[in-house]
Write a protein that holds these residues in place. Structure first.
Motif, PDB file in Angstrom:
ATOM      1  N   HIS A   1       0.592  -1.286  -0.508  1.00  9.86           N
ATOM      2  CA  HIS A   1       0.077  -0.066  -0.126  1.00  9.86           C
ATOM      3  C   HIS A   1       0.807   1.200   0.260  1.00  9.86           C
ATOM      4  O   HIS A   1       0.831   2.098  -0.857  1.00  9.86           O
ATOM      5  CB  HIS A   1      -1.026  -0.152   1.196  1.00  9.86           C
TER       6      HIS A   1
ATOM      7  N   GLN B   1       0.718   4.110  -2.928  1.00 10.76           N
ATOM      8  CA  GLN B   1       0.425   5.064  -2.999  1.00 10.76           C
ATOM      9  C   GLN B   1       1.503   6.018  -2.826  1.00 10.76           C
ATOM     10  O   GLN B   1       1.342   7.728  -3.810  1.00 10.76           O
ATOM     11  CB  GLN B   1       0.509   5.556  -1.146  1.00 10.76           C
TER      12      GLN B   1
ATOM     13  N   TYR C   1      -0.200  -3.396  -9.794  1.00 10.59           N
ATOM     14  CA  TYR C   1      -1.208  -3.203  -8.369  1.00 10.59           C
ATOM     15  C   TYR C   1      -2.357  -3.882  -8.955  1.00 10.59           C
ATOM     16  O   TYR C   1      -2.925  -3.858  -8.119  1.00 10.59           O
ATOM     17  CB  TYR C   1      -0.639  -1.772  -7.433  1.00 10.59           C
ATOM     18  N   GLN C   2      -3.022  -3.696  -9.668  1.00  9.04           N
ATOM     19  CA  GLN C   2      -4.479  -4.100 -10.363  1.00  9.04           C
ATOM     20  C   GLN C   2      -5.481  -3.380  -9.718  1.00  9.04           C
ATOM     21  O   GLN C   2      -5.827  -3.918  -9.139  1.00  9.04           O
ATOM     22  CB  GLN C   2      -5.067  -5.256  -9.842  1.00  9.04           C
TER      23      GLN C   2
ATOM     24  N   VAL D   1      -8.320  -1.463  -7.601  1.00 11.10           N
ATOM     25  CA  VAL D   1      -9.878  -1.606  -7.521  1.00 11.10           C
ATOM     26  C   VAL D   1     -10.803  -0.052  -7.279  1.00 11.10           C
ATOM     27  O   VAL D   1     -10.018   0.347  -5.858  1.00 11.10           O
ATOM     28  CB  VAL D   1     -11.230  -3.395  -6.910  1.00 11.10           C
ATOM     29  N   ALA D   2     -11.906  -0.185  -7.441  1.00  5.23           N
ATOM     30  CA  ALA D   2     -12.830   0.521  -6.276  1.00  5.23           C
ATOM     31  C   ALA D   2     -12.234   2.514  -7.236  1.00  5.23           C
ATOM     32  O   ALA D   2     -11.918   2.384  -8.304  1.00  5.23           O
ATOM     33  CB  ALA D   2     -13.380   0.189  -5.406  1.00  5.23           C
ATOM     34  N   LYS D   3     -12.302   3.269  -5.859  1.00  7.73           N
ATOM     35  CA  LYS D   3     -12.404   4.337  -6.661  1.00  7.73           C
ATOM     36  C   LYS D   3     -10.339   4.181  -7.347  1.00  7.73           C
ATOM     37  O   LYS D   3     -10.045   5.379  -7.673  1.00  7.73           O
ATOM     38  CB  LYS D   3     -12.473   5.298  -4.718  1.00  7.73           C
ATOM     39  N   ASP D   4      -9.946   2.995  -6.923  1.00 15.21           N
ATOM     40  CA  ASP D   4      -8.413   3.296  -7.444  1.00 15.21           C
ATOM     41  C   ASP D   4      -8.301   2.934  -8.644  1.00 15.21           C
ATOM     42  O   ASP D   4      -7.726   3.611  -9.349  1.00 15.21           O
ATOM     43  CB  ASP D   4      -7.159   2.223  -6.321  1.00 15.21           C
ATOM     44  N   LEU D   5      -8.829   2.686  -8.923  1.00 13.27           N
ATOM     45  CA  LEU D   5      -9.376   2.301 -10.225  1.00 13.27           C
ATOM     46  C   LEU D   5      -9.731   3.250 -11.085  1.00 13.27           C
ATOM     47  O   LEU D   5      -9.318   3.211 -12.643  1.00 13.27           O
ATOM     48  CB  LEU D   5     -10.268   0.873 -10.776  1.00 13.27           C
ATOM     49  N   ARG D   6     -10.642   3.550 -10.508  1.00 12.60           N
ATOM     50  CA  ARG D   6     -11.641   4.787 -11.046  1.00 12.60           C
ATOM     51  C   ARG D   6     -10.830   6.506 -10.978  1.00 12.60           C
ATOM     52  O   ARG D   6     -11.210   6.841 -12.348  1.00 12.60           O
ATOM     53  CB  ARG D   6     -13.239   5.025 -10.528  1.00 12.60           C
TER      54      ARG D   6
ATOM     55  N   GLU E   1     -19.504  17.932  -7.645  1.00 11.56           N
ATOM     56  CA  GLU E   1     -20.396  19.189  -7.612  1.00 11.56           C
ATOM     57  C   GLU E   1     -19.707  20.130  -8.852  1.00 11.56           C
ATOM     58  O   GLU E   1     -20.509  21.122  -9.634  1.00 11.56           O
ATOM     59  CB  GLU E   1     -20.634  19.856  -6.584  1.00 11.56           C
TER      60      GLU E   1
ATOM     61  N   TYR F   1     -17.592  10.868 -13.211  1.00 20.45           N
ATOM     62  CA  TYR F   1     -16.935   9.293 -13.221  1.00 20.45           C
ATOM     63  C   TYR F   1     -16.464   8.130 -12.034  1.00 20.45           C
ATOM     64  O   TYR F   1     -16.483   7.746 -10.915  1.00 20.45           O
ATOM     65  CB  TYR F   1     -16.885   8.506 -14.393  1.00 20.45           C
TER      66      TYR F   1
ATOM     67  N   HIS G   1     -18.254   9.370  -8.367  1.00 18.29           N
ATOM     68  CA  HIS G   1     -19.823   8.791  -8.514  1.00 18.29           C
ATOM     69  C   HIS G   1     -19.095   7.184  -8.653  1.00 18.29           C
ATOM     70  O   HIS G   1     -20.026   5.972  -8.293  1.00 18.29           O
ATOM     71  CB  HIS G   1     -20.616   8.986  -8.446  1.00 18.29           C
ATOM     72  N   GLY G   2     -18.669   6.173  -9.385  1.00 20.53           N
ATOM     73  CA  GLY G   2     -18.562   5.429 -10.639  1.00 20.53           C
ATOM     74  C   GLY G   2     -19.967   5.882 -11.655  1.00 20.53           C
ATOM     75  O   GLY G   2     -20.284   4.814 -12.354  1.00 20.53           O
ATOM     76  N   ASP G   3     -20.048   6.555 -11.839  1.00 18.66           N
ATOM     77  CA  ASP G   3     -21.347   6.519 -12.575  1.00 18.66           C
ATOM     78  C   ASP G   3     -21.144   7.751 -13.897  1.00 18.66           C
ATOM     79  O   ASP G   3     -20.566   8.494 -14.062  1.00 18.66           O
ATOM     80  CB  ASP G   3     -23.085   8.136 -12.698  1.00 18.66           C
TER      81      ASP G   3
ATOM     82  N   GLN H   1      -8.305 -10.290  -6.966  1.00 19.70           N
ATOM     83  CA  GLN H   1      -8.452 -11.141  -8.286  1.00 19.70           C
ATOM     84  C   GLN H   1      -8.890 -12.135  -8.787  1.00 19.70           C
ATOM     85  O   GLN H   1      -9.837 -12.689  -9.610  1.00 19.70           O
ATOM     86  CB  GLN H   1      -7.355 -10.984  -9.074  1.00 19.70           C
TER      87      GLN H   1
ATOM     88  N   PHE I   1     -16.667  -4.606  -7.474  1.00 18.74           N
ATOM     89  CA  PHE I   1     -14.253  -3.769  -7.853  1.00 18.74           C
ATOM     90  C   PHE I   1     -14.329  -2.789  -8.189  1.00 18.74           C
ATOM     91  O   PHE I   1     -13.815  -2.111  -8.478  1.00 18.74           O
ATOM     92  CB  PHE I   1     -14.299  -4.956  -8.423  1.00 18.74           C
ATOM     93  N   THR I   2     -15.761  -2.236  -9.206  1.00 19.56           N
ATOM     94  CA  THR I   2     -15.690  -1.080  -9.082  1.00 19.56           C
ATOM     95  C   THR I   2     -16.010   0.370  -8.677  1.00 19.56           C
ATOM     96  O   THR I   2     -15.308   0.945  -8.692  1.00 19.56           O
ATOM     97  CB  THR I   2     -15.509  -1.069 -11.037  1.00 19.56           C
ATOM     98  N   THR I   3     -17.342   0.093  -8.270  1.00 15.16           N
ATOM     99  CA  THR I   3     -17.614   1.214  -7.517  1.00 15.16           C
ATOM    100  C   THR I   3     -18.779   0.359  -6.226  1.00 15.16           C
ATOM    101  O   THR I   3     -19.788   0.231  -5.669  1.00 15.16           O
ATOM    102  CB  THR I   3     -19.233   1.648  -7.773  1.00 15.16           C
ATOM    103  N   PRO I   4     -18.143   0.274  -5.061  1.00 10.42           N
ATOM    104  CA  PRO I   4     -18.246  -0.833  -3.819  1.00 10.42           C
ATOM    105  C   PRO I   4     -19.650   0.971  -3.257  1.00 10.42           C
ATOM    106  O   PRO I   4     -19.421   1.547  -3.826  1.00 10.42           O
ATOM    107  CB  PRO I   4     -17.543  -0.903  -3.129  1.00 10.42           C
TER     108      PRO I   4
ATOM    109  N   GLU J   1     -14.706  -1.006   0.077  1.00 10.07           N
ATOM    110  CA  GLU J   1     -14.049  -0.146  -0.538  1.00 10.07           C
ATOM    111  C   GLU J   1     -12.319  -0.192   0.002  1.00 10.07           C
ATOM    112  O   GLU J   1     -11.484  -1.027  -0.446  1.00 10.07           O
ATOM    113  CB  GLU J   1     -14.472   1.515  -0.544  1.00 10.07           C
TER     114      GLU J   1
ATOM    115  N   THR K   1      -9.343  -1.979  -1.769  1.00  5.12           N
ATOM    116  CA  THR K   1      -8.385  -1.090  -2.186  1.00  5.12           C
ATOM    117  C   THR K   1      -7.163  -1.554  -1.056  1.00  5.12           C
ATOM    118  O   THR K   1      -5.795  -0.768  -1.906  1.00  5.12           O
ATOM    119  CB  THR K   1      -9.183  -0.032  -1.973  1.00  5.12           C
TER     120      THR K   1
END
Lengths: 218, 274
Positions: free
Chosen positions: A2, A6, A70-71, A73-78, A143, A206, A209-211, B230, B257-260, B266, B270
């Motif tokens: 980690h 970072q 590092y593959q 995921v979630a907010k790190d991937l986005r 916002e 995106y 929020h992932g949208d 993974q 895995f993209t938007t928990p 999360e 992560t």
């Protein structure tokens, strides 16, 4: 893992901020030169676009390296996915700065005096949008990103006004068609920068929020 | 004014969020609690397991995921101090009902463990043992058919068909694990539970097991506990995240895995903790 991750993310962020402020500065110089006709600034913007291209490649490589190692995921991937896309938007904005500088150079060499309109308000608005979009990215502020969509509509209107003004002026001064057409293209390039800033805003939303909101706000 | 979307659910909120229930489930779990003596290991877990899905269960060590998995075929019954409350049904039958035959239940809900554990018998006998004791065959040729079919489904047949009489323990780790999967399949289960099935395997053997899981899903329902996120992302359709005995979030795997939705999910996926 980690801690290393970072460190990589921090370095990436730093490099991107450098690129973002550099491009913002280039757009500002290209537009301010439109008023002052400062040839040195224009030549600098035109000549040194390669710096922006190189930084874009470097940032993209860093993003790909982070994905592979590092593959995330979630907010790190986005974040990485958004940054890859925003990186390319910012590079294209750099290209528009070059185009604007070339148009402005042409106008200042071929009849600045006939120019019928003041582009400063449009340029200011577009630069503000670019700055807001990059701030929204840095602050992960969805916002703020949403506010950019509204400004984009205003810039579109300004581009349409420029079209009407230039069209009328072309009738009056057909001998200056070259300068006038280049003037219209400045408005067109500014409007495209605003579109790119809007794309950045979509990526920020995106990322936060992932949208995927692409096209939804039109 | 832009409508502000709700942010991640706070770490203090331990109510399960997400898609924990499905239509026409194979298995249902309601308010499942597990106690080891005084220790309350699993808290009020409710979740459905869909037909022909791979459900992955993830979470840090000690989060209760393996304990919960072991409730699904009553493996926890073997631990004296362990007590399970709540309701678990398989095809609408309560698996904790008094009249349930545990041996038959464990054939219906097979299990594959972290470390491959073939019997100290031949490859053939490893697979034939279950169908024989469950009386699933009438003749030697029936049994031969089941053994072959199970080894084919487990992706092992081509590698062992010429040495079925050799000891199962002589196979490589990855082959042993596929032998254990063949052994589970041989008794015609409906559900296969896998507890870290690849953690003792190298990447190539792991990839083979993962491919096998994808193929087995066409016929079976699979619940897999894994530390490898993974792997959970690759093999499963839904993922359940456990934290300190609570089921925090269940979601379609691509979404999770993209938007928990939950902060704890999360933070875990992560790598912020765990």
């Amino acid at each position: 893992m980690h801690h290393n991750y970072q460190k990589q993310i921090d370095k990436l962020r730093e490099n991107f901020l450098t690129l973002g402020s550099l491009v913002e500065d280039r757009v500002r110089k290209a537009c301010s030169a439109f008023n002052s006709s400062d040839q040195a600034d224009l030549d600098m913007v035109i000549r040194s676009d390669y710096e922006i291209d190189e930084m874009e490649v470097e940032i993209e490589e860093e993003c790909l390296k982070i994905l592979a190692l590092y593959q995330p995921v979630a907010k790190d991937l986005r974040y990485i996915i958004a940054l890859i896309k925003i990186n390319s938007e910012v590079e294209r904005i750099g290209d528009y700065a070059v185009k604007i500088a070339m148009r402005v150079k042409f106008i200042s060499e071929h009849g600045n005096q006939v120019f019928p309109m003041d582009y400063r308000p449009m340029a200011e608005k577009v630069i503000a949008m670019l700055k807001m979009s990059l701030d929204a990215l840095v602050d992960k502020d969805a916002e703020l990103a949403h506010q950019i969509f509204l400004l984009d509509d205003e810039v579109d209107t300004m581009r349409d006004q420029a079209y009407d003004i230039i069209k009328a002026q072309l009738r009056k001064q057909p001998d200056h068609a070259g300068s006038l057409l280049n003037g219209y293209l400045v408005a067109r390039h500014l409007e495209r920068i605003a579109d790119r800033a809007t794309n950045i805003a979509e990526e920020v939303i995106y990322m936060v929020h992932g949208d995927i909101v692409r096209g939804e706000h039109n | 004014m832009v409508e502000k979307k709700s942010q991640l659910i706070s770490v203090d909120d331990r109510k399960t969020v997400g898609q924990q229930f499905v239509e026409n489930p194979r298995m249902t779990c309601r308010d499942v609690n597990v106690y080891y003596g005084d220790k309350h290991a699993v808290h009020d877990v409710s979740i459905d397991i869909a037909r022909n899905e791979v459900l992955a269960m993830i979470g840090p060590s000690g989060c209760g995921k393996s304990t919960f998995l072991r409730c699904l075929n009553r493996m926890n019954d073997t631990i004296d101090i362990c007590r399970v409350t709540g309701e678990i049904t398989l095809d609408d039958n309560d698996i904790y009902a008094k009249n349930i035959d545990i041996v038959s239940l464990r054939a219906l809900v097979g299990m594959v463990f972290q470390k491959p554990n073939p019997f100290p018998k031949s490859i053939y006998d490893n697979v034939a043992y279950g169908p024989t004791i469950h009386g699933l065959t009438e003749s030697k040729s029936d049994l031969d058919g089941i053994v072959e079919n199970s080894l084919v489904k487990a992706g092992l047949w081509d590698e062992v068909k010429d040495r079925l009489d050799q000891p199962g323990t002589g196979l490589s780790g990855g082959q042993q694990q596929r032998l254990c999967i063949a052994r589970a399949i041989a008794v015609e289960p409906e559900l296969i539970l896998m507890d870290e099935p690849c953690s003792a395997l190298d990447p190539i053997a792991t990839a083979k097991i993962e491919e096998l899981i994808a193929e087995l899903r066409e016929q079976y329902t699979i619940v897999i506990v894994t530390h490898n996120m993974q792997q959970a992302a690759r093999v499963s359709q839904r993922t359940a995240y456990f934290h300190l005995g609570d089921l925090i979030e269940v979601g379609y795997t691509d979404r999770l895995f993209t938007t928990p939705r939950h902060q704890l999910t999360e933070d875990y996926i992560t790598g912020r903790f765990g």
